[in-house]
Scaffold this motif. Sequence first.
Motif, PDB file in Angstrom:
ATOM      1  N   HIS A 249     -73.975 -56.046   9.640  1.00  0.00           N
ATOM      2  CA  HIS A 249     -74.052 -57.222  10.514  1.00  0.00           C
ATOM      3  C   HIS A 249     -75.288 -57.152  11.399  1.00  0.00           C
ATOM      4  CE1 HIS A 249     -70.074 -59.022   9.824  1.00  0.00           C
ATOM      5  NE2 HIS A 249     -69.657 -57.784   9.609  1.00  0.00           N
ATOM      6  N   CYS A 253     -72.912 -58.828  16.058  1.00  0.00           N
ATOM      7  CA  CYS A 253     -71.955 -59.485  15.144  1.00  0.00           C
ATOM      8  C   CYS A 253     -71.043 -58.400  14.569  1.00  0.00           C
ATOM      9  CB  CYS A 253     -72.712 -60.238  14.055  1.00  0.00           C
ATOM     10  SG  CYS A 253     -71.671 -61.342  13.080  1.00  0.00           S
ATOM     11  N   GLY A 254     -70.031 -58.797  13.837  1.00  0.00           N
ATOM     12  CA  GLY A 254     -69.111 -57.837  13.226  1.00  0.00           C
ATOM     13  C   GLY A 254     -67.944 -57.505  14.131  1.00  0.00           C
ATOM     14  N   SER A 267     -65.645 -60.692  14.228  1.00  0.00           N
ATOM     15  CA  SER A 267     -66.939 -61.232  14.682  1.00  0.00           C
ATOM     16  C   SER A 267     -66.713 -62.364  15.676  1.00  0.00           C
ATOM     17  CB  SER A 267     -67.718 -61.798  13.496  1.00  0.00           C
ATOM     18  OG  SER A 267     -68.043 -60.774  12.594  1.00  0.00           O
ATOM     19  N   TRP A 269     -68.159 -65.160  16.335  1.00  0.00           N
ATOM     20  CA  TRP A 269     -68.192 -66.549  15.852  1.00  0.00           C
ATOM     21  C   TRP A 269     -66.860 -66.928  15.205  1.00  0.00           C
ATOM     22  CZ3 TRP A 269     -67.072 -67.585  10.827  1.00  0.00           C
ATOM     23  CH2 TRP A 269     -67.275 -66.579   9.876  1.00  0.00           C
ATOM     24  N   CYS A 307     -76.867 -63.619  10.844  1.00  0.00           N
ATOM     25  CA  CYS A 307     -76.365 -62.296  10.453  1.00  0.00           C
ATOM     26  C   CYS A 307     -76.442 -62.152   8.931  1.00  0.00           C
ATOM     27  CB  CYS A 307     -74.921 -62.148  10.932  1.00  0.00           C
ATOM     28  SG  CYS A 307     -74.076 -60.751  10.204  1.00  0.00           S
ATOM     29  N   CYS A 310     -72.816 -61.835   7.333  1.00  0.00           N
ATOM     30  CA  CYS A 310     -72.036 -63.072   7.422  1.00  0.00           C
ATOM     31  C   CYS A 310     -72.664 -64.186   6.589  1.00  0.00           C
ATOM     32  CB  CYS A 310     -71.891 -63.512   8.880  1.00  0.00           C
ATOM     33  SG  CYS A 310     -70.795 -62.405   9.808  1.00  0.00           S
TER      34      CYS A 310
HETATM   35 ZN   LIG Z   1     -71.977 -60.917  10.932  1.00  0.00          ZN
END
Ligand SMILES: [Zn+2]
Length: 348
Positions: A249, A253-254, A267, A269, A307, A310
């Motif tokens: 990521h 993120c992650g 994550s 988002w 990312c 993602c």
């Molecule tokens: Zn990600």
Amino acid sequence: MSVATLPPIRDADAPFCPGGIDDTPADLIIESSDRVHHHTHKAILAFSAHCFRNLLEFPSPTGEDANPERDGKPILSLPEDSVVMRKLLLALYPRSSQAFVIKDLDGIDGAVEAAKKYDSPVATTQLHAALRDVQLMDNQPHRIYAIACHNGLEDIAKEAAVATMRLSTGRSPFNRYFRLPPPEYNYISAHQLWLLENFQQEGAHSIASALSEQTWSEGPPNPDAIDINEYGAVWWKDVVYVNLQEVRHAQGCGMRSVGDDYDVGPSSWFFAHVQHLRENLSDMSMETVTQKLTMLSPETLKAILACPACSALASTHLSRLSKWFSTKVVQILRATASKTNFTEGRFV
Ligand SMILES: [Zn+2]
């Protein structure tokens, strides 16, 4: 009603019009309360309904008491109106062609009662099958709910209650574009209506809980999980593999730790995406919820594209999640409906 105000006699529409059934002339006319003549066959009625069998086995009265006739065929007057009679006859006849298929709900409520009165298990089975028809259930679940409640058909009432959650809000009977309630609402109690609304709220609440399961984990999720419902998705992984290449990521993120313990969240988002869905659940149907799992806001899309892991996998994983969730939602709603006894108006 005085004779002067009686409506004129008219013939029923096909297949119960004169000559409506190929090669087999009718031998009995059934007159409905609104003076519609249904051209029918004694043998079929006697075969399909015990009451007609007994009635037609008696020798016809003669002399002054003789039954009225038309073109040499006896006329049997029955108290049902022509809309109800048509549905009853369709349910009594073998479905030899499309003409005998029940295609709408008009008159079914009365026909279910009539099938009981004329002692016809065949018609009862056919009418119940019509109420379970997938297309009718999808389009008019509120009417089916009311018919089922009125006639004590608990299983069908449960199915219809679940189906009301599939209907988008634009097509619910409380939408301002509907000027009239479903006609069968005349026959149900406010209590039964309350049970339906209560079920819908419980259902929405259960769907919201199922959604929050997607965004929260007590303890680390299984890193080897493949199934989308068991932490197999990219938003729960530290590392993913794309074409056998290890992909990580982007920074921030992650999967992330939440709080002091071992609690983790997916994550950011994804968390925000599902959170937003949950908050807006009350004015969504269950189909909209599952669709919206795959519909991304510009902010979400931006986060995904920033990312590498993602952007490679999120779209596929969201579609898989949506597919899995739509099955899960039906299970949740059926389980919720099973706790209510809609037809008797009390909790089990
Ligand atoms: Zn990600």
